[in-house]
Design an enzyme around this catalytic site. Structure first.
Site, mmCIF file in Angstrom:
data_model
loop_
_atom_site.group_PDB
_atom_site.id
_atom_site.type_symbol
_atom_site.label_atom_id
_atom_site.label_comp_id
_atom_site.label_asym_id
_atom_site.label_seq_id
_atom_site.Cartn_x
_atom_site.Cartn_y
_atom_site.Cartn_z
ATOM 1 N N GLU A 1 0.859 -1.191 0.000
ATOM 2 C CA GLU A 1 0.000 0.000 0.000
ATOM 3 C C GLU A 1 0.888 1.232 0.000
ATOM 4 O OE1 GLU A 1 -2.721 -0.154 3.237
ATOM 5 O OE2 GLU A 1 -3.577 -2.089 2.598
ATOM 6 N N ILE B 1 1.198 -3.267 -8.015
ATOM 7 C CA ILE B 1 0.767 -4.654 -8.165
ATOM 8 C C ILE B 1 1.064 -5.158 -9.578
ATOM 9 C CG2 ILE B 1 -1.146 -6.284 -7.865
ATOM 10 C CD1 ILE B 1 -0.347 -4.568 -5.339
ATOM 11 N N GLU C 1 9.620 -7.494 -3.140
ATOM 12 C CA GLU C 1 9.696 -8.686 -2.274
ATOM 13 C C GLU C 1 10.490 -8.394 -1.002
ATOM 14 O OE1 GLU C 1 7.172 -10.629 -3.943
ATOM 15 O OE2 GLU C 1 8.388 -12.140 -2.947
ATOM 16 N N THR D 1 12.760 -4.895 0.684
ATOM 17 C CA THR D 1 14.008 -4.201 0.330
ATOM 18 C C THR D 1 15.193 -4.923 0.947
ATOM 19 O OG1 THR D 1 13.928 -2.839 2.303
ATOM 20 C CG2 THR D 1 12.837 -1.953 0.352
#
Lengths: 411, 409
Positions: free
Chosen positions: B144, B174, B388, B390
């Site tokens: 988000e 996304i 995925e 940092t």
């Protein structure tokens, strides 16, 4: 077959036995060993009993018959416990690699035999010299005299100088031919004209003896000249590959020790009201070192697996020449020694002032790691070898081997 | 301790390498400029994958959606094999890999925590579309605007209303979000409950209140679709709650669903990074080769080859970490720490490789042309140290676990 990271039950057992010996005997006495500049007699015999000295000796010649993969697991534990002790081990040491790669069957039988009879016997290889010459090649010479060779000159930075009973000595056989005109000769320490001229005080690994030897008209029979099969250069490269892999495995152990000690200290040491491990600047540093250690170990394992397969028919069918073997060993040693130095450095840094004093092990790891990085084909040389192979360039010994004119190292 | 690839793995690698070299790379720049991978190519790719379906490991590498439903809940290929396929495709063009039809990152959470009916339904939707010759995607909606790596901070909410759940919130970045048939969406039943309040839903395309916001214009991976998703009083049937209501009464929470996903996907992302890093390394190596081989390797090239060797061994060390994480997943060992290590190390090594490769090639390295994709890889790679989790978040995961047995933790 596919990718697996699991040691066999037998490998685990052997590794754990050595790890236990290391934790109970070597690590607690590492300062004593360093101060004495030698292994105490009971440690020496304890290690000989475990058969560690014969780890790299072929089974047919009195070796333990373990795979290279098993050997690197054990070497890591030795490096982790006390790298100085690892380098001071009795046994053929570097001589084993020289006999395996450069000697023929008869020579191996003859020269491994004394080690099988006496596990406390030590072997050495005299390769390095001081500064390079104006011409390529060694300053030490071997001149033919009938059916023998006469060796003259001085060799430097020899691991186990003074302790070894048998040496392999490299010398120039034909000055006009540069690096294509060198030979390797088996010399008994008792040979007439052979002497040890000094022992160096080194920055790390001082329990091992690094020294210089002198050759004054030493006579060697033709049958004791190691010809390296059909291709002396290729055999010499494999000698360094093997020796590098052994050092790389120990370097992973030193690196892991640096990581472990830093991790433990970060939990004990408090600053601003909490253990310093709770600060990300410290926590991330330690996480990075674990990534280094495990990555380097992976490379060492894969190189060991490559070396294990290198003799098989399956391998010979699949691979032409030694390229893959050399690549894997070169990347392993370059990465592992670099990682060990970094872990030693950061271990001191995490300890702060405490890392600088000898009450803690950190400073010793740093010194040992740096010494180790020059105990074989260094990262500089290994990277050049890797690149030459990857680029398909000629493997000029003056670029891809740790020859004196480029960077003298301890062998 | 074995490092030989199986025959299947070698075939997969070699086939994808050929495809990458002769088909994908030549159209790589155009796809990058046009922000899409041609549908015709994807269709060809899918039918090729289907024709190889007899070979489980191979077919599986092209996306689970292409497989028969009976084996949906358990992938028949190993993580190790997937890595090898992913690396090879990323070596060709990482955007193509992200655009491949199939459940995508939405697959692992459904496989990890979905009920049998849910697995059947959502993998089946993609499978059926595929049978009709249509391209179909799934997607994974966790991030988000105010909650990226800190997954626990999501602000999207959900509340039960009769036989429905009502979801409100915004999801960003996304992959395949706009084109996906369904998206796994995370929301909270109670923002004060933190992780314990998380719920995961499967939201289908066309659901009332579910819409696509903007499509991002990015530094790299430009042919891949990155969408913003908007949920405004979005009503989803209660059976879309992943794992069913009962699952949340025990300890299997939505947060754990998200985390389980990472244990399998982080090594996969790591291997993609390695594919790009390897591509850059090879490009630089070939550039140096011509000059080094002239026969007078001048000093600059001695320095350069050392950098090349270093680039390569860092990538290889990261590869060992990546293989290990996948191996552990395959044999069922907990691998959260190792998965994060592989991702952190591979991304770092690959970013470095791309930067170094450009420096080694000089001005030539920054020029964009069909036969020189280095500048594209340099743009593509950066996000591998971000998505995925940092690099920093990986280190949080790693350090928490390496200190967990110490007394002050």
């Amino acid at each position: 077959m596919t990718i697996s990271f699991e040691p066999t039950e037998e490998q685990r057992l052997m590794r754990d036995t050595v790890a236990q010996f290391g934790a109970e005997k070597l690590r607690p006495r590492l300062r004593e060993t360093e101060a004495a500049r030698d292994l105490a007699a009971d440690l020496r015999s304890g290690l000989a009993e475990l058969g560690i000295g014969a780890l790299w000796t072929p089974e047919a010649h009195g070796g333990a018959g373990t795979s290279v993969r098993t050997a690197v697991l054990i070497e890591e534990e030795l490096g982790f416990s006390d790298a100085g002790a690892a380098f001071a081990l009795p046994g053929p040491n570097t001589l084993a690699h020289a006999l395996v790669e450069l000697g023929d069957e008869a020579q191996q039988t003859k020269h491994f035999a004394p080690f099988a009879q006496d596990p406390s016997r030590v072997g050495a290889v005299a390769f390095s010299e001081g500064r390079g010459l104006a011409r390529p090649g060694f300053a030490a010479t071997a001149k033919r005299e009938g059916a023998s060779w006469i060796l003259e000159g001085e060799k430097k930075f020899v691991l186990n100088a003074g302790r070894a009973g048998t040496y392999v000595v490299f010398a120039q056989t034909d000055e006009a031919k540069g690096w294509n005109g060198i030979g390797a000769f088996v010399v008994d320490a008792a040979a007439k004209g052979f002497s040890v001229v000094r022992r160096h005080q080194t920055v790390g690994l001082d329990a091992a003896a690094f020294g210089d030897v002198k050759l004054e008209g030493v006579r060697v029979e033709e049958s004791d000249r190691l010809a390296g099969g059909d291709d002396f250069d290729a055999a010499l490269r494999r000698f360094f590959a093997r020796q590098s892999l052994q050092v790389a495995a120990r370097a992973v152990g030193v690196a892991r020790a640096g990581y472990e000690l830093a991790r433990a200290y970060a939990d004990e040491r408090k600053a601003f009201g909490k253990p310093i491990a709770h600060f990300q600047a410290i926590a991330f540093l330690i996480a990075d070192r674990l990534m280094d250690v495990d990555g380097a170990r992976g490379l060492v394992w894969r190189a060991a697996w490559t070396l294990d397969g290198a003799g098989s028919d399956h391998w010979k069918k699949k691979h032409k020449g030694d390229t893959e073997l050399l690549l894997r060993c070169a990347e392993s040693v370059a990465e592992a020694t670099e990682v060990a130095v970094r872990c030693g450095d950061d271990c001191i840094q995490v300890h702060g002032g405490a890392g600088f004093v000898r009450d803690f092990i950190a400073e010793k790891l740093f010194r040992d790691a740096k010494q180790m990085a020059l105990c074989t084909s260094s990262a500089t040389t290994s990277d050049q070898l890797f690149a030459a192979l990857a680029l398909g360039a000629p493997l000029d010994p003056a670029i891809v081997l740790p020859v004196p004119e480029i960077q003298p190292v301890f062998i | 301790m074995e490092f030989e690839l199986s025959k299947k793995q070698q075939e997969l690698r070699d086939n994808l390498n050929q495809l990458g070299r002769f088909v994908i790379r030549p159209m790589s720049l155009q796809m990058d400029r046009e922000h899409q991978v041609p549908a015709t190519f994807l269709q060809q790719f899918v039918s090729m994958a289907n024709s190889m379906r007899s070979d489980d490991d191979l077919a599986a590498a092209f996306g689970e959606g292409k497989k028969e439903p009976p084996s949906l809940d358990k992938p028949s290929f190993t993580n190790r094999t997937s890595l090898i396929g992913a690396e090879e495709l990323a070596w060709a063009d990482a955007s193509v890999l992200l655009c491949l039809p199939g459940p995508g990152l939405g697959g692992p959470p459904i496989r990890a925590t979905g009920t049998a009916e849910q697995k059947q339904k959502y993998f089946g939707m993609i499978h059926d579309a595929d049978k009709r010759g249509e391209l179909a995607w799934g997607a994974y909606g966790l991030t988000e605007p105010s909650a990226g790596s800190d997954v626990s901070g999501i602000q999207s909410t959900c509340r039960k209303d009769g036989k429905h759940w009502v979801i409100n919130g915004r999801k960003c970045y996304i992959t395949n979000g706009a084109r996906a048939l369904w998206v796994v969406i995370f929301a909270s039943v109670d923002l004060n409950k933190g992780r314990a309040g998380h719920r995961a839903f499967v939201v289908e395309k066309g659901t009332t209140g579910f819409s696509v916001g903007k499509i991002e214009d990015k530094l790299g991976l430009r042919a891949s679709e990155t969408a913003e998703l908007v949920l405004e009083d979005c009503r989803v049937p209660e059976e879309n709650l992943l794992g069913g209501e009962d699952a949340y009464l025990t300890k299997s929470t939505g947060f754990q669903t998200a985390m389980k996903t990472f244990d399998a996907t982080r090594p996969l992302v790591a291997s993609m990074a390695l594919g790009i890093g390897r591509a850059a390394y090879e490009h630089a190596r070939d550039a140096v080769k011509d000059r080094y081989m002239i026969g007078r390797p001048i000093a600059r090239y001695h320095a350069l080859v050392e950098r090349l060797a270093k680039m390569h061994r860092r990538l290889e060390a990261a590869r060992m970490l990546t293989y290990r994480a996948a191996y552990m997943a395959d044999v069922g060992q907990p691998n959260a720490k190792e998965a994060s290590m592989s991702k952190a190390a591979a991304a770092q090594a690959a970013v470095k490789a791309c930067v170094e490769a450009i420096e080694i090639c000089g001005a030539e390295g920054t020029i964009s042309k069909e036969d020189a994709l280095l500048e594209k890889w340099f743009r593509d790679i950066k996000v591998y140290d971000i998505f995925e989790g940092t690099g920093q978040v990986q280190r949080v995961v790693i350090s928490k676990r390496i200190f967990s047995d110490l007394k002050s933790f």
